[in-house]
Design a protein around this motif. Structure first.
Motif, short mmCIF file in Angstrom:
data_model
loop_
_atom_site.label_atom_id
_atom_site.label_comp_id
_atom_site.label_asym_id
_atom_site.label_seq_id
_atom_site.Cartn_x
_atom_site.Cartn_y
_atom_site.Cartn_z
N VAL A 102 -36.77 -14.11 53.02
CA VAL A 102 -37.02 -12.69 52.77
C VAL A 102 -36.96 -11.90 54.07
CG1 VAL A 102 -38.82 -11.05 52.08
CG2 VAL A 102 -38.30 -13.01 50.64
N VAL A 103 -37.55 -12.43 55.13
CA VAL A 103 -37.52 -11.75 56.43
C VAL A 103 -36.08 -11.64 56.93
CG1 VAL A 103 -38.18 -11.97 58.85
CG2 VAL A 103 -39.88 -12.30 57.06
N ALA A 104 -35.30 -12.71 56.78
CA ALA A 104 -33.90 -12.69 57.24
C ALA A 104 -33.09 -11.65 56.47
CB ALA A 104 -33.28 -14.07 57.10
N VAL A 105 -33.26 -11.58 55.17
CA VAL A 105 -32.53 -10.60 54.36
C VAL A 105 -32.96 -9.18 54.74
CG1 VAL A 105 -32.24 -9.71 52.00
CG2 VAL A 105 -32.05 -12.15 52.46
N TYR A 106 -34.26 -8.97 54.93
CA TYR A 106 -34.77 -7.66 55.31
C TYR A 106 -34.21 -7.22 56.67
CZ TYR A 106 -37.98 -3.92 56.58
OH TYR A 106 -38.49 -2.73 56.99
N GLU A 107 -34.22 -8.13 57.64
CA GLU A 107 -33.68 -7.80 58.97
C GLU A 107 -32.19 -7.52 58.90
OE1 GLU A 107 -35.12 -7.17 61.90
OE2 GLU A 107 -37.03 -7.33 60.87
N GLY A 108 -31.46 -8.27 58.08
CA GLY A 108 -30.04 -8.01 57.90
C GLY A 108 -29.79 -6.65 57.29
N TYR A 109 -30.61 -6.31 56.30
CA TYR A 109 -30.49 -4.99 55.68
C TYR A 109 -30.81 -3.89 56.68
CZ TYR A 109 -31.48 -1.01 52.65
OH TYR A 109 -31.48 0.23 52.07
N GLN A 110 -31.83 -4.04 57.48
CA GLN A 110 -32.18 -3.03 58.49
C GLN A 110 -31.06 -2.88 59.52
OE1 GLN A 110 -34.80 -0.92 58.57
NE2 GLN A 110 -35.27 -1.74 56.55
N TRP A 111 -30.47 -4.01 59.94
CA TRP A 111 -29.37 -3.95 60.90
C TRP A 111 -28.19 -3.21 60.28
CZ3 TRP A 111 -24.53 -6.16 60.10
CH2 TRP A 111 -23.65 -6.08 61.19
N TRP A 112 -27.90 -3.50 59.01
CA TRP A 112 -26.78 -2.84 58.33
C TRP A 112 -27.02 -1.34 58.22
CZ3 TRP A 112 -26.54 -1.01 53.04
CH2 TRP A 112 -25.26 -0.66 52.64
N ARG A 113 -28.25 -0.93 57.90
CA ARG A 113 -28.58 0.50 57.79
C ARG A 113 -28.45 1.20 59.14
NH1 ARG A 113 -28.50 3.40 53.58
NH2 ARG A 113 -30.19 4.65 54.36
N ARG A 114 -28.94 0.56 60.20
CA ARG A 114 -28.81 1.14 61.55
C ARG A 114 -27.35 1.27 61.94
NH1 ARG A 114 -33.02 -2.49 62.68
NH2 ARG A 114 -31.51 -3.90 63.65
N ARG A 115 -26.56 0.30 61.60
CA ARG A 115 -25.13 0.33 61.94
C ARG A 115 -24.43 1.43 61.14
NH1 ARG A 115 -20.30 -2.72 60.52
NH2 ARG A 115 -19.11 -2.99 62.42
N GLU A 116 -24.82 1.57 59.88
CA GLU A 116 -24.20 2.60 59.03
C GLU A 116 -24.52 4.00 59.54
OE1 GLU A 116 -25.64 3.59 54.88
OE2 GLU A 116 -23.89 2.34 54.47
N THR A 117 -25.75 4.25 59.96
CA THR A 117 -26.13 5.56 60.45
C THR A 117 -25.53 5.85 61.82
OG1 THR A 117 -28.20 4.72 61.34
CG2 THR A 117 -28.27 5.64 59.12
N ALA A 118 -25.27 4.81 62.61
CA ALA A 118 -24.67 5.01 63.93
C ALA A 118 -23.22 5.43 63.81
CB ALA A 118 -24.79 3.75 64.77
N VAL A 119 -22.55 5.04 62.75
CA VAL A 119 -21.12 5.35 62.58
C VAL A 119 -20.95 6.81 62.20
CG1 VAL A 119 -19.12 4.86 61.14
CG2 VAL A 119 -20.51 2.99 62.00
N ARG A 120 -21.88 7.34 61.45
CA ARG A 120 -21.74 8.72 60.98
C ARG A 120 -21.86 9.72 62.07
NH1 ARG A 120 -25.14 8.62 55.38
NH2 ARG A 120 -23.86 7.05 54.43
#
Length: 63
Positions: free
Chosen positions: A45-63
Motif C-alpha cells: 500500500v505504501v509503495a502504491v501510494y508513493e508511486g501515485y504521489q510521484w505520478w501526480r507531482r510529475r503530472e503537475t510539473a509538466v503543465r
C-alpha cells in the motif's frame, strides 16, 4: 599499485539494497505467515501510494 589494491572488487550500488533485503528476509523468516501477509500488504500500500504521489507531482510539473 593503484588505490584499490590487487584482487579487490568495488561493490555495486545495488549491493546495499540487496543487503537490506536479505536482512529483512532473515528477520521476517521466523514470523507467522499471517504477520508476513499483513506487513507485506502494508508495504505494498505504501509503495502504491508513493508511486501515485510521484505520478501526480510529475503530472503537475509538466503543465
Amino acid at each position: 599499485m593503484d588505490a584499490i589494491g590487487a584482487g579487490q572488487v568495488l561493490a555495486s550500488k545495488w549491493d546495499a539494497a540487496y543487503g537490506v533485503f536479505m536482512f529483512v528476509k532473515v528477520m521476517a523468516g521466523s514470523l507467522p505467515s499471517w504477520m508476513k501477509w499483513v506487513i507485506g500488504s502494508l508495504l505494498a500500500v505504501v509503495a502504491v501510494y508513493e508511486g501515485y504521489q510521484w505520478w501526480r507531482r510529475r503530472e503537475t510539473a509538466v503543465r
